[in-house]
Every structure is written in structure tokens, then in C-alpha cells.
Design an enzyme around this catalytic site. Structure first.
Site, short mmCIF file in Angstrom:
data_model
loop_
_atom_site.label_atom_id
_atom_site.label_comp_id
_atom_site.label_asym_id
_atom_site.label_seq_id
_atom_site.Cartn_x
_atom_site.Cartn_y
_atom_site.Cartn_z
N SER A 42 83.08 -1.23 30.25
CA SER A 42 83.17 -2.65 30.67
C SER A 42 84.46 -3.30 30.19
O SER A 42 85.05 -4.12 30.92
CB SER A 42 81.94 -3.44 30.21
OG SER A 42 81.71 -3.25 28.84
N HIS A 78 75.89 3.19 29.90
CA HIS A 78 76.50 2.09 29.13
C HIS A 78 75.41 1.05 28.85
O HIS A 78 74.39 1.38 28.26
CB HIS A 78 77.67 1.55 29.97
CG HIS A 78 78.64 0.66 29.26
ND1 HIS A 78 78.64 0.44 27.91
CD2 HIS A 78 79.67 -0.12 29.74
CE1 HIS A 78 79.62 -0.41 27.59
NE2 HIS A 78 80.25 -0.76 28.69
N HIS A 81 76.81 8.74 21.47
CA HIS A 81 77.87 7.74 21.71
C HIS A 81 79.18 8.46 21.97
O HIS A 81 79.43 9.54 21.41
CB HIS A 81 78.02 6.81 20.50
CG HIS A 81 78.69 5.52 20.85
ND1 HIS A 81 80.05 5.37 20.83
CD2 HIS A 81 78.17 4.35 21.28
CE1 HIS A 81 80.33 4.14 21.22
NE2 HIS A 81 79.22 3.49 21.50
N ARG A 84 75.01 -1.52 14.32
CA ARG A 84 74.25 -2.54 15.05
C ARG A 84 72.77 -2.15 15.09
O ARG A 84 71.88 -3.00 15.02
CB ARG A 84 74.81 -2.70 16.48
CG ARG A 84 76.28 -3.11 16.49
CD ARG A 84 76.88 -3.04 17.88
NE ARG A 84 76.85 -1.69 18.44
CZ ARG A 84 77.19 -1.39 19.69
NH1 ARG A 84 77.59 -2.35 20.52
NH2 ARG A 84 77.15 -0.14 20.13
N ASP A 124 71.31 0.44 21.61
CA ASP A 124 70.31 0.35 22.67
C ASP A 124 68.99 1.04 22.32
O ASP A 124 67.99 0.88 23.02
CB ASP A 124 70.87 0.96 23.97
CG ASP A 124 72.10 0.21 24.45
OD1 ASP A 124 72.11 -1.02 24.35
OD2 ASP A 124 73.06 0.85 24.92
N1 CMX Z 1 70.63 12.93 25.37
C1 CMX Z 1 70.86 14.07 26.05
N2 CMX Z 1 72.09 14.59 26.23
C2 CMX Z 1 73.12 13.94 25.65
C3 CMX Z 1 72.94 12.78 24.89
C4 CMX Z 1 71.64 12.26 24.78
N3 CMX Z 1 71.38 11.14 24.13
N4 CMX Z 1 74.15 12.38 24.44
C5 CMX Z 1 75.05 13.24 24.92
N5 CMX Z 1 74.43 14.18 25.66
C6 CMX Z 1 75.05 15.27 26.42
C7 CMX Z 1 75.99 14.68 27.47
O1 CMX Z 1 75.26 14.26 28.62
C8 CMX Z 1 76.95 15.81 27.71
O2 CMX Z 1 76.31 16.75 28.54
P1 CMX Z 1 77.12 17.51 29.72
O3 CMX Z 1 78.27 18.15 29.04
O4 CMX Z 1 76.12 18.44 30.29
O5 CMX Z 1 77.54 16.42 30.66
C9 CMX Z 1 77.07 16.42 26.30
O6 CMX Z 1 75.88 16.04 25.59
C10 CMX Z 1 78.28 15.99 25.53
O7 CMX Z 1 78.27 14.59 25.43
P2 CMX Z 1 78.99 13.83 24.23
O8 CMX Z 1 80.41 14.29 24.18
O9 CMX Z 1 78.18 13.95 22.98
O10 CMX Z 1 78.88 12.31 24.68
P3 CMX Z 1 79.71 11.57 25.82
O11 CMX Z 1 80.87 10.91 25.19
O12 CMX Z 1 79.98 12.44 26.99
O13 CMX Z 1 78.65 10.50 26.29
C11 CMX Z 1 76.98 8.82 26.04
C12 CMX Z 1 78.28 9.40 25.48
C13 CMX Z 1 76.68 7.52 25.32
C14 CMX Z 1 77.19 8.52 27.53
C15 CMX Z 1 75.85 9.85 25.84
O14 CMX Z 1 75.65 10.07 24.46
C16 CMX Z 1 74.55 9.41 26.50
O15 CMX Z 1 74.37 9.65 27.69
N6 CMX Z 1 73.62 8.75 25.70
C17 CMX Z 1 72.43 8.18 26.29
C18 CMX Z 1 72.77 6.88 27.03
C19 CMX Z 1 73.10 5.77 26.07
O16 CMX Z 1 72.41 5.54 25.08
N7 CMX Z 1 74.15 5.01 26.41
C20 CMX Z 1 74.50 3.79 25.66
C21 CMX Z 1 75.78 3.94 24.87
C22 CMX Z 1 76.12 2.64 24.18
C23 CMX Z 1 76.49 1.56 25.17
O17 CMX Z 1 77.53 1.69 25.85
O18 CMX Z 1 75.73 0.62 25.32
#
Ligand code: CMX
Length: 425
Positions: free
Chosen positions: A232, A262, A308, A317, A363
Site C-alpha cells: 500500500s 496484505h 511477514h 504490534r 493481523d
Molecule cells: N502460511 C503458509 N505459507 C506461508 C506463510 C504462512 N503464514 N508465510 C509464508 N508462506 C509461504 C509463502 O506463501 C511462500 O510460498 P511459495 O514459495 O510457495 O510461494 C513461502 O512460504 C516463502 O514465503 P516468505 O518468504 O516466508 O514470505 P513472503 O515474503 O513471500 O510473504 C506474506 C509474506 C506476509 C505474504 C506471507 O507470510 C503470508 O502469506 N502470510 C499470511 C498472510 C498475512 O498474514 N499477511 C499479512 C501481512 C501483514 C500485512 O501486510 O498486513
């Protein structure tokens, strides 16, 4: 207006001088190199943006203008906004003046209510917020004035837009809540109330008003900013760098916030927790949680609220909300489930090698607290996130225009380029 305008004039002059010196002294120094994996991998860790409103060290989490969250949790959104904009916490007089500046801008143009009412009832609350915000673009002071201004002064009408948006967005967001969830007539803003108090007033939820006020105040502080590289923030600042005004750019940023990876993660988390509780008829056991986590992962889904892109520790947080929950609602079944998840989920995620951060982000917990105080419509939670994030995103835009940062325009390359690069051509 003169106080914040004067303060920022002084600050911006200093920040420009500082940037000028940095560039003169070391403009060619390399601070970040880019690997092919980073280009294919969402540009993680590439240092290519300046953002002074806040920073997020991976082992510490959010630090706003050099101040740790633990020292800011008792502040009001007004104090945090002043801090984001200027780098200073206001004293009593400055705060009163700044709060009055916001209070006097609260009136939302009447056509916004018509726009909301004209939208299909099943539009997502974030779509309604974005549309309402964008519909106010005709109010933009920047759009009206920039043609007659020098670049040096672009930040001034940006500040006007920023203050207007921050003052009005709680009323718009509260109207989205009341309209979308059939809560009755829209409640008008109270021009004497502060941001958090008025938001609570306009939402009109029957609850323990004092505790709910404290929760909303904390919520607005904790979500206010998260440096410049998240979806964002980057989106808002990219759009704003084209000199699209803050109505265009902030609504663009909010569209990014509306994604489940996000800001929408808060909605997804609560839905997932309620599904979990439904399946096991109440607060689940440790073993039941383990099984549900496995089922979710095996279905190819993420565990919302965990992981994250930057953080590698529990989000501070999350800790702040946990403290609030333990104090005010220790026996709430949804909150108890959140605390039990915290004991189990990181252990389970640690077993999956590719996940870089198994710890909870904000979250993972925020929804459970809102749910307790009667805000049970979890598809609304990202709107609350957006109200708060408008503080940081608008402050970043004011600072960026103050710094006269140019159009954001990185270079893309083709797959052919990559193949040739590997061959050393
Ligand atoms: N559950 C399952 N799989 C997860 C995971 C979770 N909570 N967190 C990361 N992974 C997976 C990713 O999907 C990725 O898989 P692929 O390689 O198959 O695509 C792998 O692990 C590596 O990811 P990463 O390097 O650890 O994390 P990213 O920087 O790619 O992604 C985030 C970060 C937040 C998108 C991811 O941790 C996620 O999807 N979390 C759940 C959604 C969430 O809580 N989002 C809110 C974030 C805070 C905000 O912006 O508000």
C-alpha cells in the site's frame, strides 16, 4: 493551518539540505546490489526507497520516527500523525492546535453518501471505502493548485489534502459500516471529538464505550505506518510521484491493502479462527489446532496472520494487542483461541522450510479484539486498517513532495535479458 505549515516549512528546509549533502558527498556509493532471485522474488531487501516516517528492522518491528512502539501505545492518533509528519511529538499547546486543525475539516461532502448508497449492497466494504474516497477527488486542493505552483511548494497543497482526508476518513469509514451492514442511519461527526472518539461515536456499536475507545485508539496507532516498501505504501507513493493527488494515490494504495496477503489478512484470520472454533465446538485443543493448520497448508492456503515479508520475530504490534487482550478480555473464547494459536502455529510453520518467518503479525490478533467489543462483521476489518494507515501514507506523501522526489520509475528487463546476463553478455 499556520502552525503545522510553519513547522513543516522549517523541517522540510532542513531535510532538503540534509539530502543535498548526502547526495553531494556520496551519491555514487553502492548501498544495495540486486540478484536475479530478488528480481524474480518481489524485490525483497533491495534498498531503493527513502522513507523517514518509520522503519521496520526485521528483528525489532515498527519504529516510528525513531521511537519504539512500547513508548507510543498510549498516544492518540493525532499525536502519532504529528510525529509522522514532523518527526516530533507535539507538546500540549501544539497538539491542541493541530487537533483543532483536523477537527475543523471533518465535514464530508454530501454526495459521498449518495455514492455509497448507490453501490450494490454486496460490494466489499473496502471497495466502498475506496470508491467514496476517490469520489472526493474533486475536492483536491493539489489538483486545483499545482499548475500555478513551483515544485518546491507542491507539498503545501498535498498537506491540505492530507489533513482533509485524515479528518474525513473516519466518517466515511463509519458510514460504510452502517450502510453495508444495515445498522441504520449514518451518524454525523461530532466536531468536538478527537479522531478515535468520533470514529467510535459514528460506528454506533453498543458496547463498553470506554474500552472500545481505548482499543480503537490503540488500533489506529499500531497500524498507522510500516515504512515505505509494503504494497500500500509503495503503491500510494508511486501514484503520488506522478503528481496524481492524494485522493487518487491513497485510494490506489488502499486497493493494495485490500489483498489477502496484505491488509485483508485480518479478515481472513478471523474467518479462519471462527471456522476452527466451529469445527471443534469452541476453543480448540493444541492437537486440534495442529490438525487444522496441516489441513489448511495441505489445501495450498496460507495461515493468515502469520509470516511477514520483512519481520523475522513476533510483530511488536501483535505483542501490544496481546497485552491489551490479557488485561481486558482474558476469558474471551476467540481471544483464548488466538493465544493458543500463538503457542502452536509458529512450531508448525517452523517445520516448513520455505517459510522465512513463522511468527505472528498484527493481523493474527486484531480481529479477535474487535469481535469481543461487538464489531463482528470481519469483512469490515481492513477498512479500519485503512483508516489508520491513511495517517502514514498521507504523511509519507507530504514528506516526499517536500523532498521533491522525482517520478518513481524503476527499470524492467525481459526474460531474454536474464538469459543473456547469465551467459555474461
Ligand atoms: N502460511 C503458509 N505459507 C506461508 C506463510 C504462512 N503464514 N508465510 C509464508 N508462506 C509461504 C509463502 O506463501 C511462500 O510460498 P511459495 O514459495 O510457495 O510461494 C513461502 O512460504 C516463502 O514465503 P516468505 O518468504 O516466508 O514470505 P513472503 O515474503 O513471500 O510473504 C506474506 C509474506 C506476509 C505474504 C506471507 O507470510 C503470508 O502469506 N502470510 C499470511 C498472510 C498475512 O498474514 N499477511 C499479512 C501481512 C501483514 C500485512 O501486510 O498486513
Amino acid at each position: 493551518m499556520s502552525n503545522i505549515l510553519d513547522k513543516l516549512s522549517e523541517k522540510i528546509a532542513y531535510w532538503r539540505k540534509e539530502a543535498h549533502e548526502i547526495l553531494n558527498k556520496a551519491g555514487e556509493k553502492v548501498i544495495s546490489e540486486v540478484t536475479i532471485s530478488q528480481v524474480y522474488g518481489g524485490m525483497r531487501d533491495i534498498r531503493a526507497l527513502i522513507c523517514d516516517t518509520s522503519r521496520v528492522p526485521k528483528e525489532e518491528g515498527l519504529i516510528i520516527r525513531g521511537r519504539y512502539l512500547k513508548d507510543l501505545v498510549d498516544k492518540t492518533p493525532e499525536e502519532i500523525y504529528y510525529l509522522l509528519l514532523t518527526g516530533e511529538l507535539p507538546d500540549k499547546n501544539v497538539l491542541e492546535n493541530f487537533s483543532a486543525e483536523i477537527r475543523k475539516r471533518k465535514e464530508v461532502p454530501g454526495y459521498v453518501w449518495d455514492v455509497l448508497k448507490a453501490m450494490p449492497g454486496d460490494s466489499h466494504p473496502m471497495t466502498m471505502l475506496d470508491t467514496a474516497l476517490l469520489s472526493m477527488q474533486r475536492e483536491s486542493v493539489f489538483a486545483k493548485e499545482y499548475m500555478g505552483l513551483k515544485k518546491e511548494d507542491f507539498w503545501k497543497p498535498t498537506l491540505e489534502d492530507a489533513l482533509n482526508i485524515v479528518a474525513r476518513i473516519p466518517a466515511v469509514a463509519a458510514a460504510v459500516y452502517r450502510h453495508h451492514f444495515n445498522k441504520g442511519e449514518i451518524i454525523e461527526p461530532d466536531h468536538e471529538m478527537d479522531i478515535a472518539g468520533d470514529y467510535v461515536h459514528m460506528l454506533g456499536i453498543e458496547t463498553d464505550k470506554e474500552e472500545f475507545y481505548n482499543l480503537i485508539k490503540l488500533y489506529l496507532v499500531l497500524h498507522s505506518d510500516h515504512e515505505g516498501g509494503n504494497v500500500s505504501a509503495l503503491t500510494t507513493q508511486t501514484i503520488n510521484s506522478a503528481l496524481s493527488d492524494l485522493y487518487y494515490s491513497l485510494s490506489g494504495g488502499f486497493n493494495g491493502l485490500a489483498g489477502p496477503l496484505h491488509g485483508l489478512a485480518n479478515q481472513e484470520t478471523l474467518k479462519w479462527i471462527l471456522d476452527l472454533m466451529n469445527k471443534f465446538n469452541g476453543t480448540p485443543s493444541t492437537e486440534q489446532i495442529r490438525a487444522f493448520v496441516k489441513e489448511t497448508i495441505d489445501a495450498g492456503k496460507v495461515i493468515s496472520g502469520y509470516g511477514h515479508a520483512v519481520l523475522r520475530v513476533t510483530d511488536p504490534r501483535f505483542d501490544a494487542f496481546m497485552k491489551f487482550g490479557k488485561k481486558h478480555l482474558p476469558d474471551d473464547p476467540v481471544f483464548l483461541t488466538v493465544t493458543r494459536l500463538f503457542e502452536v502455529v509458529p512450531e508448525e510453520l517452523k517445520k516448513i522450510e520455505k517459510i522465512k518467518n513463522p511468527w505472528p503479525n498484527v493481523d493474527a490478533i486484531s480481529g479477535s479484539l474487535l469481535y469481543h467489543y461487538g464489531m463482528k462483521e470481519f469483512s469490515y476489518y481492513t477498512v479500519l486498517f485503512a483508516v489508520s494507515r491513511s495517517l502514514g501514507l498521507t504523511a509519507q506523501a507530504v514528506v516526499n513532495r517536500g523532498m521533491m522526489f522525482p517520478l518513481i520509475r524503476p527499470k524492467s528487463v525481459t526474460s531474454e535479458f536474464m538469459k543473456r546476463a547469465i551467459e555474461g553478455k
